[in-house]
Design a protein around this motif. Structure first.
Motif, short mmCIF file in Angstrom:
data_model
loop_
_atom_site.label_atom_id
_atom_site.label_comp_id
_atom_site.label_asym_id
_atom_site.label_seq_id
_atom_site.Cartn_x
_atom_site.Cartn_y
_atom_site.Cartn_z
N GLY A 124 66.55 -13.79 -82.01
CA GLY A 124 67.31 -12.42 -81.77
C GLY A 124 66.21 -11.55 -81.46
O GLY A 124 65.27 -11.44 -80.97
N ALA A 125 66.64 -9.71 -81.52
CA ALA A 125 66.07 -9.12 -80.82
C ALA A 125 65.98 -7.69 -82.47
O ALA A 125 67.12 -7.43 -83.23
CB ALA A 125 66.25 -8.73 -79.93
N THR A 146 69.48 -0.24 -91.82
CA THR A 146 69.22 -0.51 -90.50
C THR A 146 70.55 -0.90 -89.65
O THR A 146 71.34 -0.72 -90.35
CB THR A 146 68.69 -2.32 -90.76
N SER A 147 70.82 -1.35 -88.58
CA SER A 147 72.35 -1.80 -88.60
C SER A 147 72.42 -2.82 -87.78
O SER A 147 71.18 -2.97 -86.50
CB SER A 147 72.95 -0.82 -87.15
N VAL A 148 73.14 -4.29 -88.05
CA VAL A 148 73.02 -5.29 -87.24
C VAL A 148 74.21 -5.71 -86.48
O VAL A 148 75.16 -5.47 -86.87
CB VAL A 148 72.84 -6.40 -87.94
N LEU A 149 73.96 -6.00 -85.32
CA LEU A 149 75.23 -6.77 -84.14
C LEU A 149 74.64 -7.98 -83.84
O LEU A 149 73.46 -8.58 -83.85
CB LEU A 149 74.44 -6.07 -83.15
N ASP A 150 75.49 -9.04 -84.88
CA ASP A 150 75.52 -9.86 -85.50
C ASP A 150 76.73 -10.66 -84.37
O ASP A 150 77.87 -10.87 -84.29
CB ASP A 150 75.46 -10.86 -86.32
N LEU A 151 76.41 -11.28 -83.13
CA LEU A 151 76.69 -11.84 -82.24
C LEU A 151 77.35 -13.62 -83.09
O LEU A 151 78.14 -14.30 -82.20
CB LEU A 151 76.78 -12.11 -80.99
N GLY A 152 76.56 -14.29 -83.70
CA GLY A 152 76.49 -15.75 -84.07
C GLY A 152 75.51 -16.52 -83.43
O GLY A 152 74.90 -16.83 -84.15
N ILE A 153 75.97 -16.39 -82.04
CA ILE A 153 74.84 -17.19 -81.70
C ILE A 153 73.51 -16.53 -81.26
O ILE A 153 71.81 -16.95 -80.94
CB ILE A 153 74.98 -18.09 -80.22
N TRP A 154 72.91 -14.98 -81.92
CA TRP A 154 72.72 -13.94 -81.77
C TRP A 154 72.67 -12.79 -82.12
O TRP A 154 73.83 -12.17 -82.57
CB TRP A 154 72.65 -13.92 -80.41
N SER A 155 71.74 -11.97 -82.83
CA SER A 155 71.50 -10.94 -83.38
C SER A 155 71.04 -9.95 -83.13
O SER A 155 69.56 -9.69 -82.33
CB SER A 155 71.72 -10.59 -84.80
N TYR A 156 71.05 -8.27 -83.10
CA TYR A 156 70.06 -7.30 -82.43
C TYR A 156 70.86 -6.47 -84.38
O TYR A 156 71.45 -6.19 -84.17
CB TYR A 156 71.29 -6.63 -81.42
N THR A 157 68.95 -5.83 -84.06
CA THR A 157 68.59 -4.79 -85.25
C THR A 157 68.03 -3.84 -84.62
O THR A 157 67.31 -4.25 -84.22
CB THR A 157 68.02 -5.64 -86.30
N THR A 158 69.36 -2.90 -84.93
CA THR A 158 68.56 -1.47 -84.74
C THR A 158 67.80 -0.92 -86.07
O THR A 158 68.60 -1.43 -87.74
CB THR A 158 69.81 -0.80 -84.55
N VAL A 159 66.56 -0.71 -86.35
CA VAL A 159 65.53 -0.43 -87.68
C VAL A 159 65.47 0.90 -86.89
O VAL A 159 64.76 1.74 -86.87
CB VAL A 159 64.24 -0.90 -87.60
N ILE A 160 66.48 2.07 -88.27
CA ILE A 160 66.67 3.55 -88.02
C ILE A 160 65.05 3.85 -88.84
O ILE A 160 65.19 3.38 -90.27
CB ILE A 160 67.63 4.39 -88.23
N ALA A 161 63.98 4.73 -88.52
CA ALA A 161 63.09 5.48 -89.27
C ALA A 161 63.02 6.21 -88.61
O ALA A 161 62.77 6.73 -87.57
CB ALA A 161 61.78 4.11 -89.17
#
Length: 314
Positions: free
Chosen positions: A38-39, A103-118
């Motif tokens: 993931g990223a 945080t906001s997570v885009l979870d596609l099952g095979i891969w995920s991307y987490t946006t960390v709002i800080a």
């Protein structure tokens, strides 16, 4: 899915060894996503200057667009730690300069991307510190849409922007929470309140639990104490320590000078005046009605809070 390492000679972090996470995840339909584990990316928010954006170098994925500093996570690395690490590698973000809000997570099952709002708690100037950036700029909130945005960030930005004004605070009725568990607290009221304050440092609340968007929120905490519990110190947070950095909001201790209920209502009113999204925690029915009248957006029981804290231990 398949996992494909970078091609030979691909200019990815040429000055250091590759991490096992530096690989493409390829969906059966052919779409490619960077990061075997993931990223994550850092959306640093400066109230005066806007958000930090990275102009991506041409050879990168969706090169030429503007997006967030970030990249592939390491194995077993949390999204917050990974996002800050990547932002340090790519933009020179100093230790202790940002504090995660949600945080906001885009979870596609095979891969995920987490946006960390800080939130930026120590202003800094970004520095291009690896080959992945053409430019780094603080972009005013109203000007973000004018840039050619990375498609993923472009899709996420409208919802993220709506949440940037939300700053949650949890106001806790310490006596009610402590008193809900018959563990001998009456023998040492100050010690019981101090232990609760320490546990609250790890509080993470899913947005759905308090009628907010996003995923994990890291609210500030106002712990209102009364009687023999007054005078305890707030737990300290080392903002340069990643272990503390993941905790987000600070814990403040508010001493009730007279009736505890009155102090809780006053704290809710103070936080509402400051523009905070207030979640009040108490199981006292009468007090619940009073804090709603004082402007609390949500009211939750002591059992709800203890359930979150117990889940965090596991």
């Amino acid at each position: 899915m398949t996992v494909v390492p970078p091609a030979t000679g691909e200019p990815r972090r040429p000055d250091g060894p590759r991490n096992p996470g530096d690989a493409w995840v390829v969906a059966p339909s052919g779409e490619k996503y960077w990061g075997r584990f993931g990223a994550a990316g850092l959306l640093a928010v400066d109230a005066e200057r806007g958000i930090l954006l990275q102009h991506r170098v041409a050879w990168s994925h969706f090169g030429g667009t503007w997006g967030l500093p970030g990249g592939a996570l390491h194995e077993d690395e949390t999204a917050i730690v990974g996002a800050v690490r990547e932002a340090q590698e790519e933009a020179g973000v100093p230790d202790g300069s940002v504090r995660p809000r949600f945080t906001s997570v885009l979870d596609l099952g095979i891969w995920s991307y987490t946006t960390v709002i800080a939130d930026v708690v120590m202003p800094f100037e970004p520095v291009i510190s690896d080959p992945e950036s053409v430019a780094l700029e603080w972009v005013p909130f109203d000007e973000v849409d004018a840039r050619p945005l990375h498609p993923g960030f472009g899709r996420a930005w409208p919802a993220l922007r709506e949440l940037l004004h939300v700053r949650p605070t949890v106001v806790v009725d310490a006596a009610n929470v402590v008193g809900s568990v018959p563990d001998g607290w009456w023998n040492d009221r100050a010690g019981a309140a101090r232990r609760l304050a320490e546990r609250l440092r790890g509080l993470s609340v899913h947005g759905g639990e308090v009628a907010l968007g996003g995923d994990a929120w890291y609210p500030s905490i106002s712990l209102v104490v009364e009687g023999a519990a007054r005078g305890i110190d707030a737990p300290e947070t080392d903002v340069e320590d990643f272990a503390d950095l993941r905790l987000g909001g600070d814990v403040s201790v508010v001493d009730a000078e007279a009736a505890g209920d009155d102090a809780i209502v006053a704290e809710v009113e103070r936080q509402v005046r400051a523009g905070r999204y207030v979640v009040a925690v108490t199981s006292d029915r009468e007090l619940q009605g009073r804090v709603v009248s004082a402007g609390a957006a949500q009211v939750r029981s002591s059992g709800w809070l203890l359930g979150l804290l117990d889940a965090a231990r596991r």
